[in-house]
Scaffold this motif. Structure first.
Motif, mmCIF file in Angstrom:
data_model
loop_
_atom_site.group_PDB
_atom_site.id
_atom_site.type_symbol
_atom_site.label_atom_id
_atom_site.label_comp_id
_atom_site.label_asym_id
_atom_site.label_seq_id
_atom_site.Cartn_x
_atom_site.Cartn_y
_atom_site.Cartn_z
ATOM 1 N N LEU A 1 0.819 -1.219 0.000
ATOM 2 C CA LEU A 1 0.000 0.000 0.000
ATOM 3 C C LEU A 1 0.848 1.262 0.000
ATOM 4 O O LEU A 1 0.579 2.209 -0.749
ATOM 5 C CB LEU A 1 -0.927 -0.007 1.216
ATOM 6 N N GLN A 2 1.863 1.268 0.846
ATOM 7 C CA GLN A 2 2.691 2.477 0.932
ATOM 8 C C GLN A 2 3.476 2.697 -0.355
ATOM 9 O O GLN A 2 3.603 3.839 -0.823
ATOM 10 C CB GLN A 2 3.636 2.376 2.126
ATOM 11 N N ASP A 3 3.987 1.633 -0.915
ATOM 12 C CA ASP A 3 4.724 1.770 -2.176
ATOM 13 C C ASP A 3 3.822 2.316 -3.279
ATOM 14 O O ASP A 3 4.247 3.148 -4.094
ATOM 15 C CB ASP A 3 5.302 0.415 -2.605
ATOM 16 N N ALA A 4 2.567 1.857 -3.304
ATOM 17 C CA ALA A 4 1.637 2.345 -4.314
ATOM 18 C C ALA A 4 1.350 3.830 -4.115
ATOM 19 O O ALA A 4 1.303 4.603 -5.086
ATOM 20 C CB ALA A 4 0.332 1.539 -4.252
ATOM 21 N N PHE A 5 1.165 4.231 -2.868
ATOM 22 C CA PHE A 5 0.932 5.646 -2.586
ATOM 23 C C PHE A 5 2.116 6.495 -3.020
ATOM 24 O O PHE A 5 1.953 7.553 -3.642
ATOM 25 C CB PHE A 5 0.666 5.839 -1.090
ATOM 26 N N LEU A 6 3.324 6.052 -2.703
ATOM 27 C CA LEU A 6 4.517 6.813 -3.073
ATOM 28 C C LEU A 6 4.656 6.930 -4.585
ATOM 29 O O LEU A 6 5.077 7.975 -5.102
ATOM 30 C CB LEU A 6 5.756 6.153 -2.471
ATOM 31 N N ALA A 7 4.289 5.862 -5.300
ATOM 32 C CA ALA A 7 4.347 5.925 -6.762
ATOM 33 C C ALA A 7 3.353 6.954 -7.297
ATOM 34 O O ALA A 7 3.663 7.735 -8.207
ATOM 35 C CB ALA A 7 4.052 4.545 -7.349
ATOM 36 N N THR A 8 2.156 6.982 -6.731
ATOM 37 C CA THR A 8 1.156 7.961 -7.150
ATOM 38 C C THR A 8 1.604 9.376 -6.819
ATOM 39 O O THR A 8 1.423 10.306 -7.620
ATOM 40 C CB THR A 8 -0.193 7.668 -6.473
ATOM 41 N N ALA A 9 2.177 9.553 -5.649
ATOM 42 C CA ALA A 9 2.676 10.872 -5.263
ATOM 43 C C ALA A 9 3.752 11.341 -6.238
ATOM 44 O O ALA A 9 3.771 12.503 -6.658
ATOM 45 C CB ALA A 9 3.218 10.834 -3.834
ATOM 46 N N ARG A 10 4.639 10.435 -6.611
ATOM 47 C CA ARG A 10 5.707 10.799 -7.536
ATOM 48 C C ARG A 10 5.144 11.173 -8.900
ATOM 49 O O ARG A 10 5.570 12.155 -9.526
ATOM 50 C CB ARG A 10 6.710 9.643 -7.662
ATOM 51 N N THR A 11 4.168 10.406 -9.364
ATOM 52 C CA THR A 11 3.544 10.716 -10.645
ATOM 53 C C THR A 11 2.818 12.061 -10.587
ATOM 54 O O THR A 11 2.880 12.856 -11.529
ATOM 55 C CB THR A 11 2.565 9.603 -11.038
ATOM 56 N N THR A 12 2.122 12.314 -9.486
ATOM 57 C CA THR A 12 1.409 13.587 -9.321
ATOM 58 C C THR A 12 2.392 14.751 -9.347
ATOM 59 O O THR A 12 2.159 15.763 -10.029
ATOM 60 C CB THR A 12 0.636 13.592 -7.988
ATOM 61 N N MET A 13 3.485 14.629 -8.629
ATOM 62 C CA MET A 13 4.468 15.713 -8.601
ATOM 63 C C MET A 13 5.122 15.907 -9.962
ATOM 64 O O MET A 13 5.398 17.040 -10.375
ATOM 65 C CB MET A 13 5.512 15.440 -7.507
ATOM 66 N N THR A 14 5.368 14.806 -10.656
ATOM 67 C CA THR A 14 5.936 14.918 -11.999
ATOM 68 C C THR A 14 4.968 15.642 -12.930
ATOM 69 O O THR A 14 5.367 16.514 -13.719
ATOM 70 C CB THR A 14 6.268 13.529 -12.560
ATOM 71 N N TYR A 15 3.697 15.295 -12.825
ATOM 72 C CA TYR A 15 2.689 15.938 -13.665
ATOM 73 C C TYR A 15 2.643 17.441 -13.387
ATOM 74 O O TYR A 15 2.634 18.260 -14.320
ATOM 75 C CB TYR A 15 1.324 15.299 -13.404
ATOM 76 N N LEU A 16 2.622 17.821 -12.125
ATOM 77 C CA LEU A 16 2.593 19.240 -11.786
ATOM 78 C C LEU A 16 3.846 19.947 -12.295
ATOM 79 O O LEU A 16 3.778 21.056 -12.833
ATOM 80 C CB LEU A 16 2.464 19.411 -10.269
ATOM 81 N N ARG A 17 4.978 19.296 -12.137
ATOM 82 C CA ARG A 17 6.245 19.906 -12.580
ATOM 83 C C ARG A 17 6.239 20.131 -14.090
ATOM 84 O O ARG A 17 6.753 21.144 -14.582
ATOM 85 C CB ARG A 17 7.424 18.991 -12.180
ATOM 86 N N GLN A 18 5.645 19.220 -14.821
ATOM 87 C CA GLN A 18 5.639 19.321 -16.277
ATOM 88 C C GLN A 18 4.590 20.298 -16.797
ATOM 89 O O GLN A 18 4.776 20.901 -17.857
ATOM 90 C CB GLN A 18 5.389 17.943 -16.895
ATOM 91 N N HIS A 19 3.482 20.450 -16.073
ATOM 92 C CA HIS A 19 2.352 21.195 -16.621
ATOM 93 C C HIS A 19 2.170 22.577 -16.010
ATOM 94 O O HIS A 19 1.323 23.346 -16.483
ATOM 95 C CB HIS A 19 1.072 20.366 -16.481
ATOM 96 N N LEU A 20 2.937 22.905 -14.994
ATOM 97 C CA LEU A 20 3.019 24.285 -14.530
ATOM 98 C C LEU A 20 4.209 24.948 -15.217
ATOM 99 O O LEU A 20 5.229 24.297 -15.481
ATOM 100 C CB LEU A 20 3.215 24.340 -13.007
ATOM 101 N N THR A 21 4.096 26.220 -15.520
ATOM 102 C CA THR A 21 5.241 26.927 -16.080
ATOM 103 C C THR A 21 6.323 27.071 -15.012
ATOM 104 O O THR A 21 6.085 26.855 -13.815
ATOM 105 C CB THR A 21 4.836 28.322 -16.565
ATOM 106 N N ALA A 22 7.495 27.473 -15.437
ATOM 107 C CA ALA A 22 8.595 27.655 -14.482
ATOM 108 C C ALA A 22 8.234 28.702 -13.433
ATOM 109 O O ALA A 22 8.518 28.532 -12.238
ATOM 110 C CB ALA A 22 9.863 28.056 -15.229
ATOM 111 N N ALA A 23 7.600 29.803 -13.863
ATOM 112 C CA ALA A 23 7.203 30.850 -12.917
ATOM 113 C C ALA A 23 6.145 30.346 -11.946
ATOM 114 O O ALA A 23 6.184 30.654 -10.746
ATOM 115 C CB ALA A 23 6.692 32.077 -13.666
ATOM 116 N N GLU A 24 5.185 29.559 -12.444
ATOM 117 C CA GLU A 24 4.159 28.989 -11.566
ATOM 118 C C GLU A 24 4.768 27.995 -10.590
ATOM 119 O O GLU A 24 4.444 27.988 -9.390
ATOM 120 C CB GLU A 24 3.078 28.318 -12.407
#
Length: 622
Positions: free
Chosen positions: A212-235
């Protein structure tokens, strides 16, 4: 840009084959400018330095705002804070203009981010990003929070008295959990320690049962990657960090284990893994806002458990000490008779300052508040005033003027909560159409939102504007030595004054009169931008007086650069909110600034006398 692309490529390689994100659009290429009313020193990323938040100009930063919002805990808008981006923008504008906030804790749902094991819902992540951007566009900093309470709503049946939020259905289906029951529980929080289903599910998460914890961490990493890619540098610069897990608790302890050893052996290793996920997702320059055992600072002795990440060593700049505080005695309606008073929470919040200092990092109180309806709601005006007082200073008002050097750093904090749908929800509790929740927060009987909508659909405050929209030092060019704010907020028809100017400063007292005032004392450093104080909307420039060693001004002029040592400028976002800018050109020098809306047309003699009194007072105490 080449370096950014290189980091993103590494992240994508690391993620390959780990968790599927179907149909992710390409990273945003354009980098829009900051809001048109921004100044050259706005918008830089935050770091932690010498135990304080700092910006790119080397200024100490104080984060103040609200949680957005408990709506994420509901199903009516599919785990999103808002029904639409338009609602998010309405909320962000009001939060800046009415609530004086410069920061939000932005709630996310694991259940909606990963409804199917191993597959992130990109539609949910896209909606999250768009709603988050509504706040970033107003110049409001954001730190996301993967929220949970009672582990998951899927532990509860359609007929249950309570509900939860957090983990997806597949995570609950993976376990063999007993039928939930809290017995005779008067408060939903009792489920944490009395509901066997909740306890077992939490226990499984921390022991990574069923992965369960490993799955949560994978989702968290994917979420952060998505935000990093889809927010501009200034955002992305305006994203302050990430809160990995709301209000962690063991569920139950292993044989021979206690709270402190659980934090050491299970909670802290989880944070280390989350920190690694942040790094892999391109968040390596942002801190993790880590919470200790939620009972570490309970003000009920029978609930309090040893903790505070005592064995994690020096957290340093990659972590922030993140905690919550509610007055459970006041909420109980039994353990605290009467209302809060001057200095009520001084020792509670001093413990937060001390723990962060010993951990060599900054602190944030990411949840605090009090019910606004029900049998104990009459305590809310005094409880909230005392909490804000304790965020501003570790001293009661009665002793602030006589010992200001003990005031301590100004704490960052986000009040629970800012929910524009307050009292207008349509939540099917645990999916039950016969239990539609509309009142308050629509979640386990809570009602803590600082706002709601009026009959015209406009956002309005449910609490005294003098309490919520506060004067505070949002950025200090140097080291803050002391700060206090007498907001004169009201409890019904009674004006609460807990920090009157002492009679030993008669001219300052005359200048302030019955008005509000704030006083900041700081020592200049190497910062390259002015000190900033947020000016409440109810502090019109024309009736604002500043008495400082940098200058004495009634109705401060518009900022025109460092040549205007005391000036006013808009805050970013176009909401009409304003800030006071104080410019010094030295380093290591003691400065002070009194800001008041007291006397409207003070004489030159009164201003001069007040300045002389403050200069002598500052020299005597610092």
């Amino acid at each position: 840009m080449p370096n950014i692309r290189a980091r993103l490529l590494v992240v994508l390689v690391v993620l390959s084959g780990f968790l599927t994100v179907a149909g992710a659009p390409p990273a945003t290429a354009a980098i829009p400018a900051l809001p048109s009313d921004s100044l050259w020193f706005d918008g830089s990323a935050l770091t932690v330095h010498n135990g304080r938040f700092t910006d790119g100009q080397g200024r100490e930063i104080v984060l103040r705002g609200y949680n957005v919002s408990g709506q994420t805990k509901l199903e009516e808008n599919s785990g999103l804070p808002f029904a639409s981006v338009a609602d998010a923008r309405t909320s962000a504008t009001a939060l800046r203009a009415l609530g004086g906030g410069n920061t939000v804790r932005f709630l996310l749902s694991w259940a909606h981010a990963e409804p199917v094991r191993g597959q992130a819902d990109t539609a949910y992540l896209a909606a999250v990003t768009d709603q988050m951007r509504a706040f970033l566009d107003e110049g409001i900093r954001v730190f996301p929070d993967f929220h949970q309470d009672l582990y998951s709503r899927h532990l509860f049946t359609a007929g249950s008295w309570y509900t939860g939020d957090g983990a997806p259905k597949w995570a609950v289906d993976a376990g063999s959990y007993p039928v939930e029951s809290c017995g005779v529980c008067l408060f939903w929080g009792q489920n944490i320690t009395q509901n066997a289903a909740v306890q077992k599910a939490q226990y499984d998460f921390w022991h990574d049962t069923y992965g369960l914890q490993d799955a949560f961490l994978a989702t968290a990493r994917t979420t952060m990657t998505y935000l990093r890619q889809h927010l501009t540098a200034a955002e992305f610069d305006a994203v302050a960090g990430f809160d990995p897990y709301n209000e962690p608790y063991a569920g139950s302890y292993d044989s021979g284990q206690a709270s402190r050893t659980w934090e050491r052996d299970l909670l802290w290793p989880f944070y280390v893994k989350f920190r690694a996920a942040m790094d892999a997702a391109g968040w390596q320059d942002k801190p993790a806002f880590v919470e200790p055992n939620l009972f570490w600072n309970s003000n009920i002795s029978t609930q309090k458990q040893e903790g505070g990440l005592l064995d994690a060593g020096a957290l340093g700049p990659r972590y922030v000490f993140n905690t919550h505080f509610y007055d459970q005695k006041a909420i109980s309606g039994i353990l605290m008779w009467g209302k809060a008073g001057d200095g009520q929470y001084a020792s509670d919040f001093a413990a937060v300052r001390d723990r962060a200092a010993s951990a060599s990092t900054a602190a944030v109180v990411s949840e605090f508040g009090h019910p606004l309806s029900g049998t104990v709601s009459d305590k809310a005006p005094t409880v909230l005033k005392a909490m804000y007082q304790a965020l501003d200073s570790r001293l009661p008002g009665a002793s602030w003027w006589s010992d200001p050097a003990a005031s301590g750093p100004v704490l960052s904090g986000t009040q629970w909560q800012w929910d524009i749908y307050s009292g207008r929800h349509h939540e099917l509790m645990n999916g039950n159409p016969d239990k539609v929740q509309t009142e308050g927060d629509a979640w386990n009987g809570e009602d803590l939102s600082a706002v709601d909508l009026d009959g015209s659909g406009d956002v309005t405050l449910r609490q005294d504007a003098r309490l919520l929209d506060r004067l505070y030092p949002s950025a200090t060019a140097g080291t803050t030595l002391a700060f206090t704010y007498e907001d004169r907020s009201r409890d019904g028809s009674t004006t609460l004054t807990w920090n009157p100017v002492p009679s030993s400063l008669p001219h300052v007292a005359q200048l302030v009169g019955t008005g509000r005032y704030g006083l900041l004392v700081w020592r200049s450093g190497d910062a390259t931008a002015p000190t900033e104080l947020h000016l409440p909307a109810s502090f019109p420039t024309a009736s604002t007086t500043v008495v400082s060693d940098l200058g004495t001004v009634c109705a401060p002029p518009a900022y025109a650069g460092a040549g205007t040592p005391v000036a006013v400028a808009p805050e970013p976002g176009g909401t009409g909110s304003r800030r006071l800018l104080l410019s010094d050109t030295d380093s290591g020098v003691l400065h002070y600034a009194l800001v008041t809306d007291g006397a409207t047309t003070p004489s030159a003699d009164l201003l001069s006398a007040a300045r002389s009194e403050l200069a002598a007072w500052a020299a005597a105490h610092f």
